[in-house]
Design a protein around this motif. Structure first.
Motif: not given
Length: 612
Positions: A3-25
């Motif tokens: 198990i490894r800790r994910l870098p902050d940038n990758l964590v933010n990209q994963i979070a963006a997949g939930e919050v930002i799905e298209r320009p309207a979001a």
């Protein structure tokens, strides 16, 4: 694998997949930040639907240097002064939007705090560049370029520029509707799409003005204002009349504490409110605003905050259903004496097309052959005028008109048409449509649809006063179902019993039916009915299938028991029908939501004849 800790940038990209799905979001998150910042003017600019460039500009209170740096860190927010998630009073609160967007695009943020200095910062590939001074006016401007350029897998799932632009426009219109005291402007590819200014200081007038801008004059002319409260929950807004409907649910605007939502519970409640007056394939047009104490609603359900959960959903649902039904039942039966501009324009266009058609497509037309001439008497008063004149004439027709006019009995002065909303009958055409005269124009009534609604409402009133007749089954019918569905049905059995359906448990995964409503005897499949009820409970936490089936039977009986098309009515019968319509709830539409009458004002008639 370790198990490894994910870098902050990758964590933010994963979070963006939930919050930002298209320009309207992305635009939604940024505009909600502007609203939370007490902005009174918000401007949005798009290039290629937001895929190439998005700019959100506001005049809010802005940020200082320290706040600007902190705002780009994950889970950093000014909207949760305490750790109490049950008292959220802002649109945003997660602190995910800015770092999530920055991790999948190239972002620039410029801001000036009120009374402070201006700063700007670039974020590339999720990495913050040094802060520098800016010429930004008070407020904040955020530029987002090349959305999802760092995540090609997400980029290829974006739709066309026109589709993405449409999603942004719809989302902004919903926010503009909820915040009429804020000016909104949307620009796409350099052209202004809309601009909703603030024209008044009165909040009530602002709301109606904004609705008129977004929904159009036609909606305002066919809408009913609602205002109700129950146990601290306040419902306001506008609901369209059943005759003003749509083919999809896209025109249902729902807001909870100023937040635009698409919640199944609320959508189901709206459907139930219109259940008795609208066909299943049509959708009502509404704009409803719920104000709920923050502790009574959970907005922390979905990353996009598009769904909510109520502490007591039954109260919310009951408030919506009862308010809609009360408003529809109390609407004035008086006709709206003006056609929409669209209809008048359509009729005028048809007339223009006929006039422009080639002459060969019409039979030969000889005006004088259609006139009866007569000789004027010779006398000194006429002098030497033409021997034959044609100022009195009679059209010659090869067909009998499908209309009938009976000389009405004399109407007492106190009973003249101006004393009645629907006027007084003047004629019947095609043995189905009644023509009435009102002080402001004419009304055309569909006699079958109108009488069908009257008979249907009479049946419902009789059933409400005498109760639903119950037919006991000699041998209980056993229905096997999923055990979860059985549990749901048994929890609501008291409600079913009041409607004539008596059920009880019969072991694991089975329901015993002991009685049914007598009116449904021989008309339904019990297994299908119980499954429909269970599906309703699972989807909307309320079962309406039984009520729908009873109403359907009553509607069928009303259809067969009403005045048929083709039946000739006397003037007395026509006027009696009109008077009943004026005193019967929901008489303005039939059981399927179609209008029972339409009105033409004198202004409309004069427009059609080119007098105006």
């Amino acid at each position: 694998m370790r198990i490894r800790r994910l870098p902050d940038n990758l964590v933010n990209q994963i979070a963006a997949g939930e919050v930002i799905e298209r320009p309207a979001a992305a635009i939604k998150e940024l505009v909600e930040n502007s609203i939370d910042a007490d902005s009174t003017r918000i401007e949005v600019e798009l290039i290629e639907g937001g895929k190439d460039l998005m700019i959100v500009r506001d005049n809010g209170y802005g940020m200082g240097a320290d706040d600007l740096m902190a705002a780009l860190d994950r889970h950093a927010t000014s909207k949760l002064p305490t750790s109490d998630l049950t008292n959220i009073c802002f649109l945003g609160f997660r602190g995910e939007a800015l770092p999530s967007i920055a991790s999948v695009s190239r972002m620039k943020v410029s801001t000036r705090e009120r009374g402070g200095d201006a700063y700007e910062i670039d974020i590339i590939d999720g990495q913050k560049n040094p802060l520098r001074p800016s010429a930004q006016a008070e407020g904040t401007t955020i530029e987002v370029r090349d959305l999802f350029s760092l995540t090609p897998a997400r980029l290829k799932f974006l739709k066309t520029a026109a589709t993405e632009y449409g999603a942004v426009k719809d989302m902004l219109q919903r926010l503009a509707m909820a915040y009429p005291h804020v000016s909104f402007r949307l620009t796409h590819n350099g052209a202004t799409s809309f601009h909703y200014p603030v024209l008044d200081n009165a909040l009530e007038s602002l709301g109606e003005q904004r609705l008129r801008h977004i929904m159009g004059d036609d909606f305002i002319a066919n809408a009913i204002a609602v205002d109700a409260e129950r146990q601290g929950i306040h419902l306001t807004g506008w609901i369209g009349k059943p005759t003003h409907n749509a083919g999809t649910a896209q025109k249902q605007f729902l807001f909870v504490n100023g937040r635009a939502v698409r919640d199944k519970l609320l959508l189901g409640a709206i459907r139930a409110g219109y259940m008795d007056v609208m066909a299943k394939d049509r959708y009502p047009v509404v704009s409803l605003f719920l104000t709920v104490p923050p502790a009574e609603v959970d907005v922390n359900v979905h990353p996009a905050k598009a769904e909510v959960r109520f502490r007591d959903s039954a109260i919310v649902r009951g408030l919506i259903v009862s308010t809609i039904r009360y408003a529809l039942n109390g609407q004035n039966v008086a006709p709206v004496t003006s056609l929409t501009d669209e209809l008048v324009n359509r009729l005028e266009q048809q007339r223009s097309n006929q006039e422009a058609a080639p002459a060969a497509s019409y039979p030969s037309y000889h005006p004088r052959s259609m006139l009866t001439s007569y000789a004027m008497p010779r006398s000194a008063s006429y002098g030497q005028l033409a021997e034959h004149v044609t100022n009195a004439f009679q059209p010659q027709m090869d067909f009998m008109p499908s209309a009938r006019f009976d000389s009405p009995a004399p109407i007492p002065e106190q009973e003249a048409e101006e004393n009645y909303p629907l006027g007084s009958a003047r004629a019947q055409i095609h043995e189905n449509y009644i023509i009435t005269q009102t002080p402001n124009g004419i009304v055309i009534v569909d006699q079958h649809a109108a009488h069908e609604r009257l008979v249907y409402e009479r049946f419902k009133s009789q059933m409400a006063s005498t109760g639903i007749a119950v037919q006991g089954l000699l041998t209980p019918e056993i229905i096997t179902m999923d055990d979860v569905d059985c549990a749901r049905l048994l929890e609501s059995r008291d409600i079913f019993t009041s409607s004539g359906l008596e059920i009880e448990a019969f072991g694991a995964g089975a329901i015993a039916v002991r009685s049914i409503p007598a009116i449904l005897s021989g008309r339904l499949n019990l297994k299908i009915l119980l499954q429909d009820l269970a599906d309703d409970l699972r989807e909307h936490e309320k079962a309406t299938a039984l009520e729908e089936k009873i109403n359907h039977v009553l509607a069928t009986m009303a259809c067969h028991g009403s005045v048929r098309s083709g039946r000739r009515l006397s003037v007395t019968e026509m006027n009696a029908l009109l008077r009943d319509m004026e005193t019967t709830p929901l008489a303005g539409q039939c059981n399927h939501g179609r209008p029972t009458f339409v009105a033409l004002s004198l202004d409309d008639i004069e427009k059609l004849f080119g007098r105006k």
